[in-house]
Design a protein around this motif. Sequence first.
Motif, short mmCIF file in Angstrom:
data_model
loop_
_atom_site.label_atom_id
_atom_site.label_comp_id
_atom_site.label_asym_id
_atom_site.label_seq_id
_atom_site.Cartn_x
_atom_site.Cartn_y
_atom_site.Cartn_z
N ALA A 1 0.82 -1.21 0.00
CA ALA A 1 0.00 0.00 0.00
C ALA A 1 0.85 1.26 0.00
N LEU B 1 -3.06 0.50 -4.09
CA LEU B 1 -3.15 -0.73 -3.31
C LEU B 1 -2.95 -1.95 -4.19
N ILE C 1 -4.23 -6.46 -0.35
CA ILE C 1 -4.87 -5.67 0.69
C ILE C 1 -6.16 -6.32 1.17
N ILE D 1 3.66 -0.46 4.06
CA ILE D 1 2.94 0.72 3.59
C ILE D 1 3.89 1.91 3.54
#
Length: 259
Positions: free
Chosen positions: A150, A193, A197, A222
């Motif tokens: 992400a 993303l 996810i 992330i």
Amino acid sequence: MKVVILAGGYGTRISEESHLKPKPMIEIGEKPILWHIMKEYSHYGFYEFIICCGYKQHVIKEWFADYYLHNSDVTFDFSQENKMTVHNNVSEPWKVTLVDTGLNTMTGGRIKRVQRYVGDETFMMTYGDGVADIDMNKLLAFHRSHGKIATLTAVSLEQRFGVLDIAEDDTISSFREKKRKDSNRINVGYMVLEPAIFDYIEGDATVFEKMPLERLAGEGQITAYRHDGYWQCMDTKREMDMLNALWASGRAPWKVWED
């Protein structure tokens, strides 16, 4: 690449408008803020949208159902065949999927519910109540260069939102509540993303900004795309009036597209 937009919440902090329509349908310059967000993405070549609907979803569906008609010159011939002729279509080349993601579903649950429309591919995601002048192609290139699950866009604002602890390599190490006089960067959406996810979201009750993002941060999966340009949410009537004033002035910073 598909763009997922969260548009299902109640918008309780701007109830003067949201008691009639979902917050993403509140207008800036006679067009819903949702339209402005989609115009931002399509300027950079992203034309396929998945809208996560919920509260008063019929308003969103009816607006898109009539969009082609409302943006064209039309002749209605009632004298012979009850025929309608569209003369010039000036609507955008969008493909829009409107999904009922539930009335009380949390943000993570809404994302989980559109998994079958996203498929097994990288996608973009943002909230339906904030505009920005982000270069989407640079955002995507940044995401791909890090190889994480992400990427979210982070701006530096003294705001009421939760803040991010970001390392020098742009990895987010934690999410925490804002402290007094805290000016760290905040999450404003505009995410990229990977399909992995969906494994971080349990169901309808999952708040995306809590367990999924916190777990990703704990795993070093992330990163933060630091945006020093314009971003503004429309959470209150004051913010709505400010955005409308900018649009009316012809100096709206998020208007990156040509008329």
